[in-house]
Design an enzyme around this catalytic site. Structure first.
Site, PDB file in Angstrom:
ATOM      1  N   SER A  88       6.002  -2.592   3.463  1.00 17.21           N
ATOM      2  CA  SER A  88       6.539  -2.086   2.199  1.00 17.21           C
ATOM      3  C   SER A  88       7.998  -2.497   2.004  1.00 17.21           C
ATOM      4  O   SER A  88       8.725  -2.772   2.966  1.00 17.21           O
ATOM      5  CB  SER A  88       6.451  -0.555   2.167  1.00 17.21           C
ATOM      6  OG  SER A  88       5.125  -0.139   2.349  1.00 17.21           O
TER       7      SER A  88
HETATM    8  N1  SAH Z   1       3.363   1.175   7.361  1.00 16.59           N
HETATM    9  C1  SAH Z   1       3.136  -0.256   7.340  1.00 16.59           C
HETATM   10  C2  SAH Z   1       2.586  -0.713   6.008  1.00 16.59           C
HETATM   11  C3  SAH Z   1       1.295  -1.408   6.223  1.00 16.59           C
HETATM   12  S1  SAH Z   1       0.327  -1.780   4.808  1.00 16.59           S
HETATM   13  C4  SAH Z   1       4.390  -1.004   7.749  1.00 16.59           C
HETATM   14  O1  SAH Z   1       5.438  -0.378   7.983  1.00 16.59           O
HETATM   15  O2  SAH Z   1       4.321  -2.230   7.875  1.00 16.59           O
HETATM   16  C5  SAH Z   1      -0.997  -0.632   4.986  1.00 16.59           C
HETATM   17  C6  SAH Z   1      -1.867  -0.757   6.200  1.00 16.59           C
HETATM   18  O3  SAH Z   1      -2.910   0.204   6.089  1.00 16.59           O
HETATM   19  C7  SAH Z   1      -2.554  -2.101   6.419  1.00 16.59           C
HETATM   20  O4  SAH Z   1      -2.145  -2.608   7.651  1.00 16.59           O
HETATM   21  C8  SAH Z   1      -4.042  -1.762   6.409  1.00 16.59           C
HETATM   22  O5  SAH Z   1      -4.798  -2.518   7.331  1.00 16.59           O
HETATM   23  C9  SAH Z   1      -4.018  -0.291   6.785  1.00 16.59           C
HETATM   24  N2  SAH Z   1      -5.224   0.479   6.414  1.00 16.59           N
HETATM   25  C10 SAH Z   1      -6.010   0.363   5.324  1.00 16.59           C
HETATM   26  N3  SAH Z   1      -7.007   1.268   5.354  1.00 16.59           N
HETATM   27  C11 SAH Z   1      -6.826   1.998   6.491  1.00 16.59           C
HETATM   28  C12 SAH Z   1      -7.531   3.077   7.089  1.00 16.59           C
HETATM   29  N4  SAH Z   1      -8.637   3.603   6.553  1.00 16.59           N
HETATM   30  N5  SAH Z   1      -7.061   3.583   8.259  1.00 16.59           N
HETATM   31  C13 SAH Z   1      -5.943   3.061   8.844  1.00 16.59           C
HETATM   32  N6  SAH Z   1      -5.261   2.030   8.330  1.00 16.59           N
HETATM   33  C14 SAH Z   1      -5.688   1.502   7.173  1.00 16.59           C
END
Ligand code: SAH
Length: 241
Positions: A88
């Site tokens: 993000s």
């Molecule tokens: N907090 C992260 C942002 C990652 S983007 C950072 O600091 O980089 C969101 C993430 O959520 C992705 O990596 C995606 O694979 C994950 N995601 C999507 N659905 C999910 C689920 N049901 N359970 C866990 N993670 C999930």
């Protein structure tokens, strides 16, 4: 003379404090980039928590961004981290962290570990961090990035975060970084009394809102706080929730 002396004492104290940070950052080019990011992207938009700003100064964001994009690590935007996912924008990470008002020692559940950057920020806030990522490739990358920057006191799990992580519940705070179309019941249940949750809600390609929830006397109150755009929350078959 006295003024000069106390100034040096301040510098020494501050260097000592910075030295305790796990990644043991020296004040190089990246430190200066973070100072600039904090000033122009966070403070300018109203982030005021000293603890949040300090965490942003300490965590080396560039170490959580894969190579082709590393030079944009401190830009005012989200960035690709592989597997079609993104880290993000710094402001959104700061906003979500600040609104949860995390105190040292609180248990925090993050859904969507992604790059591991948000987890590192939470760890720098002295939270006990539990983070779930559904994509095994990203989960492994985050594990390496966190270990490589000295953030070792976190628990990571590969799995479907829709279900939360019941074994360690309840949580004082829940922070979700992927967007379901409705708030998952298990996450509400795993919120402690007095607990807060921040979660983007809304279908992909529609307007999503960050929703802030608070559990008081067993009841949950919620309000929309900011329009956003996040990647969807998916199940293990890749279908959007
Ligand atoms: N907090 C992260 C942002 C990652 S983007 C950072 O600091 O980089 C969101 C993430 O959520 C992705 O990596 C995606 O694979 C994950 N995601 C999507 N659905 C999910 C689920 N049901 N359970 C866990 N993670 C999930």
């Amino acid at each position: 003379m006295k003024g000069v002396l106390s100034c040096w004492i301040m510098i020494l104290l501050f260097s000592a404090a910075a030295g305790q940070s796990p990644q043991n950052q020296s004040r190089g080019e990246e430190w200066v980039r973070r100072e600039e990011m904090i000033k122009t992207q966070l403070i300018a938009r109203g982030i005021t928590s000293a603890r949040v700003l300090e965490a942003f100064q300490k965590v080396p964001r560039h170490r959580f961004v894969p190579d082709p994009y590393r030079r944009y690590a401190y830009a005012d935007q989200p960035l690709p981290i592989g597997e079609g996912q993104t880290i993000s924008q710094p402001y959104i990470v700061a906003y979500m962290t600040e609104i949860l008002d995390i105190k040292p020692g609180e248990k925090v559940l993050e859904i969507g570990t992604g790059s591991g950057y948000q987890a590192a920020i939470l760890s720098e806030m002295e939270a006990l961090v539990y983070s779930v990522e559904i994509n095994p490739v990203l989960s492994e990358m985050a594990r390496k990035a966190l270990a490589g920057t000295g953030y070792e006191n976190l628990r990571l799990k590969t799995g479907d975060g829709y279900q939360g992580w019941p074994e360690h519940a309840p949580y004082d705070a829940v922070l979700v970084t992927c967007s379901p179309s409705a708030i998952p019941g298990p996450l509400k249940e795993q919120l402690a009394e007095g607990g807060r949750m921040i979660i983007p809600v809304g279908k992909q390609y529609t307007i999503q809102y960050l929703v802030l929830l608070e559990k008081k006397n067993g009841k949950i109150r919620q309000k929309n706080v900011l329009p956003v755009r996040f990647v969807p929350m998916v199940n293990e078959k890749g279908k959007n929730y």
